[in-house]
Design a protein around this motif. Structure first.
Motif, PDB file in Angstrom:
ATOM      1  N   SER A 121       0.814  -1.212   0.000  1.00 37.56           N
ATOM      2  CA  SER A 121       0.000   0.000   0.000  1.00 37.56           C
ATOM      3  C   SER A 121       0.850   1.266   0.000  1.00 37.56           C
ATOM      4  O   SER A 121       1.840   1.379   0.727  1.00 37.56           O
ATOM      5  N   ALA A 128      -0.815   8.195   0.153  1.00 39.72           N
ATOM      6  CA  ALA A 128      -2.238   7.914  -0.055  1.00 39.72           C
ATOM      7  C   ALA A 128      -3.071   8.450   1.100  1.00 39.72           C
ATOM      8  O   ALA A 128      -2.593   8.591   2.230  1.00 39.72           O
ATOM      9  N   SER A 149      -7.147  12.642 -12.128  1.00 41.59           N
ATOM     10  CA  SER A 149      -6.245  11.567 -12.544  1.00 41.59           C
ATOM     11  C   SER A 149      -6.085  11.566 -14.064  1.00 41.59           C
ATOM     12  O   SER A 149      -4.978  11.463 -14.584  1.00 41.59           O
ATOM     13  N   GLY A 156      -3.821   7.261  -8.264  1.00 43.29           N
ATOM     14  CA  GLY A 156      -4.671   6.104  -8.080  1.00 43.29           C
ATOM     15  C   GLY A 156      -5.935   6.563  -7.379  1.00 43.29           C
ATOM     16  O   GLY A 156      -5.874   7.348  -6.429  1.00 43.29           O
ATOM     17  N   GLY A 158      -9.531   4.963  -5.840  1.00 38.52           N
ATOM     18  CA  GLY A 158     -10.347   3.801  -5.526  1.00 38.52           C
ATOM     19  C   GLY A 158     -11.638   4.221  -4.865  1.00 38.52           C
ATOM     20  O   GLY A 158     -11.642   5.079  -3.977  1.00 38.52           O
ATOM     21  N   ASP A 167      -4.289   8.400  -4.226  1.00 40.05           N
ATOM     22  CA  ASP A 167      -2.844   8.315  -4.023  1.00 40.05           C
ATOM     23  C   ASP A 167      -2.125   9.019  -5.161  1.00 40.05           C
ATOM     24  O   ASP A 167      -2.726   9.333  -6.179  1.00 40.05           O
ATOM     25  N   LYS A 171      -1.262   6.182 -12.484  1.00 44.60           N
ATOM     26  CA  LYS A 171      -2.691   6.271 -12.801  1.00 44.60           C
ATOM     27  C   LYS A 171      -3.316   4.881 -12.694  1.00 44.60           C
ATOM     28  O   LYS A 171      -2.841   3.918 -13.301  1.00 44.60           O
ATOM     29  N   ALA A 172      -4.366   4.775 -11.896  1.00 41.62           N
ATOM     30  CA  ALA A 172      -5.095   3.521 -11.707  1.00 41.62           C
ATOM     31  C   ALA A 172      -6.457   3.855 -11.127  1.00 41.62           C
ATOM     32  O   ALA A 172      -6.654   4.914 -10.529  1.00 41.62           O
ATOM     33  N   SER A 173      -7.399   2.944 -11.324  1.00 43.61           N
ATOM     34  CA  SER A 173      -8.716   3.123 -10.699  1.00 43.61           C
ATOM     35  C   SER A 173      -9.295   1.756 -10.404  1.00 43.61           C
ATOM     36  O   SER A 173      -8.999   0.771 -11.080  1.00 43.61           O
ATOM     37  N   TRP A 174     -10.140   1.697  -9.378  1.00 45.63           N
ATOM     38  CA  TRP A 174     -10.786   0.457  -8.985  1.00 45.63           C
ATOM     39  C   TRP A 174     -11.975   0.782  -8.103  1.00 45.63           C
ATOM     40  O   TRP A 174     -12.114   1.893  -7.603  1.00 45.63           O
TER      41      TRP A 174
END
Length: 178
Positions: A121, A128, A149, A156, A158, A167, A171-174
């Motif tokens: 994490s 984050a 983002s 990131g 979420g 965070d 680049k990310a997403s969920w």
């Protein structure tokens, strides 16, 4: 090397967004960046942590204390870029209410004891924050974070239903329902 150049470009884009117009005049006053945050212990800080490109070290120390691992009372790093992203988000919602910090920095021990925490994490680096913006739906908070983002090419995001994770990593997403 391409990742470094990309990160620099992202930071330049963030700087332009924080400056408002993306241009600065030499005679213009430095624009202050504010953050209003409340943690799980009920502590609250509303502070101008930055003026132009200069960070207020006393304000950063107050925010670092607020973002500490509350389970063991241990402060961690607090990257100014994370504060900048949270400030942009709060600005977008008009600074009408504090951001409620569910989780900021986590020690590896705290992270390991949390049932749904990722083993690597970014909370353990201080990169984050899990947040709620009272009075707003988490869907709206998450959507705005996703907009940033996409705009900046990193972060990131979420969506956990009851809170939003942000965070300053890649680049990310969920989405997960806990």
């Amino acid at each position: 090397m391409a990742r470094l150049v990309g990160r620099r470009a992202a930071l330049a884009a963030v700087g332009a967004a924080l400056a408002g117009t993306g241009t600065a005049r030499a005679d213009a006053p430095s624009r202050e960046r504010w953050l209003w945050v409340q943690n799980g212990a009920g502590e609250e800080v509303a502070v101008a942590y930055r003026a132009g490109q200069d960070y207020n070290l006393a304000a950063l120390a107050r925010l670092q204390h607020l973002f500490r691992d509350l389970r063991v009372q241990t402060p961690g790093p607090i990257p100014p870029l994370l504060l900048d992203m949270l400030s942009l988000l709060q600005e977008r919602f008009g600074y009408m209410r504090p951001i409620r910090l569910i989780s900021g920095y986590r020690t590896p021990q705290t992270n390991a004891m949390l049932p749904h925490a990722a083993p690597n994490s970014l909370h353990m680096r201080g990169w984050a924050a899990d947040i709620i913006v009272p009075g707003l739906s988490q869907a709206d908070v998450c959507t705005q974070a996703m907009t940033f983002s996409n705009m900046f090419g990193f972060m990131g995001v979420g969506w956990y239903g009851s809170f939003t994770h942000i965070d300053i990593g890649p680049k990310a997403s969920w989405a997960r329902q806990l």
